[in-house]
Design an enzyme around this catalytic site. Structure first.
Site, PDB file in Angstrom:
ATOM      1  N   GLY A 126       0.792  -1.217   0.000  1.00  0.00           N
ATOM      2  CA  GLY A 126       0.000   0.000   0.000  1.00  0.00           C
ATOM      3  C   GLY A 126       0.827   1.270   0.000  1.00  0.00           C
ATOM      4  N   HIS A 172      -2.012  -7.750   2.771  1.00  0.00           N
ATOM      5  CA  HIS A 172      -1.949  -8.263   4.136  1.00  0.00           C
ATOM      6  C   HIS A 172      -3.059  -7.740   5.038  1.00  0.00           C
ATOM      7  CE1 HIS A 172       0.032  -4.801   6.415  1.00  0.00           C
ATOM      8  NE2 HIS A 172       0.083  -4.386   5.167  1.00  0.00           N
ATOM      9  N   CYS A 205       2.373   1.666  11.706  1.00  0.00           N
ATOM     10  CA  CYS A 205       3.488   2.412  11.126  1.00  0.00           C
ATOM     11  C   CYS A 205       4.026   3.483  12.063  1.00  0.00           C
ATOM     12  CB  CYS A 205       3.066   3.047   9.801  1.00  0.00           C
ATOM     13  SG  CYS A 205       2.696   1.828   8.528  1.00  0.00           S
TER      14      CYS A 205
END
Length: 409
Positions: free
Chosen positions: A74, A211, A340
């Site tokens: 992504g 994922h 993240c």
């Protein structure tokens, strides 16, 4: 002797387990050599797997096979969309240097947009959201009018990965189409969990990652309309419509296609079961003093949609990191927000954009469920969350007392 209970995994918004169908597809593809660009038998076999997988992904996302650009996930898809479309639009008309993004975007959109502002001459305009994290189409329309003739592109995520709020993407797309401006959407949190139809959405580009719906990590796609020009970031071979050069990950794409087929085929059942678990968990958490449910799930008007698997809460008097570690010690794995930014001692930009103060934002948790979760998992949370909150509040008071006295605890 009793067998220890395995941890309860409630961080599926960060990454899901590989579904058996994806593992089988990946294993089969890995078992044979072949570069899909080679002309011999092994190469043709690899090419067939790649193109059949591309067709499958396109079918399940409401796109044409030629619109599916294979990426390494992504983040690459978001970077390619923002940087590539911006460069193409500005090349056509140097006045087009304004980028509109929502205040609640993932860092995979925020950071390349900021890079374009810092290093590529872009003007970055951040669109505000309401208290549930929603972008209003009128806000986009007003921003486009204020920068008429100068907007290179707009990027608004399909659904928020932290609080689960689903954006009115089709309405925003109509606004952008009327202004003649391409709209990109980070659909990483949405694909495989909501009915995503690229063709009917009106989008110019859309990012997805395997994922998040039972596929492998490190594989994704940019769904790019044929009439949208995108300058490549990688050069060297002209793969993927000359938009993304590099030998394709055939095994990864095969696994992604298999996982998406499973998600789409069982969408109704999965959505019903996961939504029921989500609502039950939200009810349990609401029963604890000082807990607020955030995002569309907690919105009073009920007019917004929420992702089926996300429960995001703020817990008064607690630090999110303390809650996270205490839950982990009790065998419950969740998060304080996006993976993240895990480990970063700062309040979520998403929550701040929604109007939460810094202290409240720092005392937040995200529980994210998947089809392989069940009522027993929710029961475990119910059994431990009360004690965890009490201990986290006690730790917060001790920490505050130590800071006030200048002492070390």
């Amino acid at each position: 002797m009793s067998v220890p209970r395995p941890p309860v995994y409630l961080d599926n918004a960060a990454s899901t387990a590989l579904v058996p169908e994806a593992a089988a597809a990946m294993s089969e593809a890995f078992s044979r050599a072949g570069n899909p660009s080679s002309l011999h038998g092994a190469g043709r076999r690899a090419r067939r797997i790649l193109e059949e997988s591309r067709e499958s992904i396109a079918r399940d996302l409401g796109a044409r096979p030629s619109e599916v650009i294979v990426t390494a996930g992504g983040t690459e898809a978001d970077n390619l969309a923002l940087k590539g479309i911006y460069a193409a639009r500005r090349r056509e008309d140097p006045r087009r240097r304004t980028i509109l993004i929502s205040a609640v975007e993932h860092h995979a959109v925020l950071d390349p947009a900021q890079w374009l502002a810092d290093d590529a001459g872009a003007e970055l305009v951040v669109l505000p959201v309401d208290a549930a994290g929603a972008v209003h189409p009128e806000t986009v329309r007003d921003a486009l009018a204020a920068h008429e003739g100068r907007v290179a592109l707009v990027s608004v995520m399909w659904a928020n990965n932290e609080v689960g709020t689903v954006q009115p993407i089709e309405e925003i797309a109509r606004v952008c189409e009327a202004a003649g401006v391409p709209l990109h959407s980070d659909a990483v949190a949405a694909a495989g969990h909501l009915a995503v139809d690229f063709a009917s959405s009106g989008l110019s580009a859309m990012s997805v990652a395997a994922h998040k719906f039972g596929g492998p990590q490190g594989v994704g796609a940019l769904i790019l309309r044929r009439d949208v020009t995108c300058v490549p970031l990688l050069h060297g071979g002209g793969h993927e419509r000359d938009v993304r050069s590099g030998t394709q990950d055939v095994a990864g794409i095969a696994a992604m296609a298999a996982a998406l087929r499973v998600a789409v085929a069982h969408a109704d059942d999965h959505t019903a079961r996961v939504s029921a678990l989500r609502d039950r968990l939200a009810g349990i958490l609401r029963g604890i003093d000082g807990v607020t449910v955030n995002g569309a799930l907690g919105a009073a008007d009920g007019g917004l949609r929420a992702l089926p698997g996300i429960v995001h809460v703020s817990i008064a008097g607690c630090e999110g990191d303390s809650l996270l570690m205490l839950l982990d010690a009790k065998g419950v794995e969740c998060s304080t927000g996006s993976a993240c930014t895990a480990g970063v001692a700062a309040a979520s930009h998403v929550l701040l954009a929604m109007g939460l103060d810094t202290q409240t934002a720092r005392g937040s948790l995200r529980f994210s469920l998947a089809p392989d979760n069940d009522d027993d998992d929710v029961d475990v949370v119910a059994d431990v969350i009360g004690d965890v909150v009490l201990r986290a509040r006690a730790a917060g008071m001790l920490s505050g007392a130590g800071a006030a006295s200048g002492g070390t605890l």
